[in-house]
Design an enzyme around this catalytic site. Sequence first.
Site, PDB file in Angstrom:
ATOM      1  N   CYS A 173     -13.336  -4.608 -18.093  1.00 38.18           N
ATOM      2  CA  CYS A 173     -13.521  -6.049 -18.289  1.00 38.18           C
ATOM      3  C   CYS A 173     -14.447  -6.280 -19.477  1.00 38.18           C
ATOM      4  CB  CYS A 173     -14.088  -6.688 -17.027  1.00 38.18           C
ATOM      5  SG  CYS A 173     -14.368  -8.468 -17.191  1.00 38.18           S
ATOM      6  N   CYS A 225     -16.920  -9.141 -19.053  1.00 37.04           N
ATOM      7  CA  CYS A 225     -17.971  -8.840 -18.082  1.00 37.04           C
ATOM      8  C   CYS A 225     -19.051  -7.951 -18.689  1.00 37.04           C
ATOM      9  CB  CYS A 225     -17.387  -8.127 -16.863  1.00 37.04           C
ATOM     10  SG  CYS A 225     -16.068  -8.983 -16.017  1.00 37.04           S
ATOM     11  N   ASP A 226     -18.632  -6.932 -19.428  1.00 40.78           N
ATOM     12  CA  ASP A 226     -19.551  -5.879 -19.857  1.00 40.78           C
ATOM     13  C   ASP A 226     -19.781  -5.793 -21.358  1.00 40.78           C
ATOM     14  OD1 ASP A 226     -19.667  -5.118 -17.168  1.00 40.78           O
ATOM     15  OD2 ASP A 226     -17.939  -3.799 -17.383  1.00 40.78           O
TER      16      ASP A 226
END
Length: 316
Positions: free
Chosen positions: A143, A146-147
Amino acid sequence: MTDSATAPNASDVLDIAIIGAGPAGLTAGLYAARAGMDAAVFERVSPGGQLAQTEQLENYPGFPEGTEGFALAWSMKQQADRFGVRSVSEEVTGVDLASDPKVLSTPFGTHRARAVIVATGARPRKLGVDGEDELAGRGVSYCATCDGNFFRGKTVAVVGGGNTAAADALYLARICEKVYLIHRRDRLRATAVYHERLAGLPNVEFVWNATVARLEADGDGALAAVAVRDVNTGEERTLAVSGLFVAVGTQPNTEFLGGALELDAAGYIVAGEDGAASVPGVWAAGDVRTKALRQVVTAVADGAVCAEQAAERLSL
């Protein structure tokens, strides 16, 4: 969805149980509630599914400038809330779909329903190369939104050739020093707009006709490099990267069904445009079912169709 205080108890028999709170599940809940059904959406984590992890969505109708995925997911939840859809913050781990009423099992007990809509979506597919599991969370991610911020100013790689991989590369190019985009073919499968945008970025390098051969860790056990292999010559090249973002497709979340429904060869639920699955009284909506295009817009359409079909059947 409403708060857990209105969740069904063990003695309730729901009209419609919806498994999964992504776009398909939330839309199914909305349509079911508007049809006068007593409906509940079961979701282990926060609503929105993969949509909630999407930084920017540009192809959902009604948003000329695009919209943030989390914001759209939250709006869907609030709309379902408005019509009184129940919320059950529990993961469905097993089902008995042949019984009447149908039974859903969670770690906290069982729930019963006259009809079931499965909208559990799909999860990112892994590469299946040496070192992947060990380096997950230590440089390997599924992701980018996300990261990605953990790798700000660093060199990273993206694997894949579809829209998700292209969107990930675009996002990472804004915050990372350099982005390698690794694809096993000589051109992306992504839509043309992505080709144009990526080609104009000086810090994006395409690595064509290549697959990931293995991952290499540093002395601290974090990702240090990705070895890629040319599919035509077999030659290998090592890319020094701090992060690797995998975007090579998805796997359906159907394991909990335990064979209760017919699945296709890839594990997706066999269901037509009306969403009807192989067991009467069960429908499949969104990315979890066999279909040609898996997008938010097709997921919400599935959710609406399945809820209407279920409500009509229960009203007979």
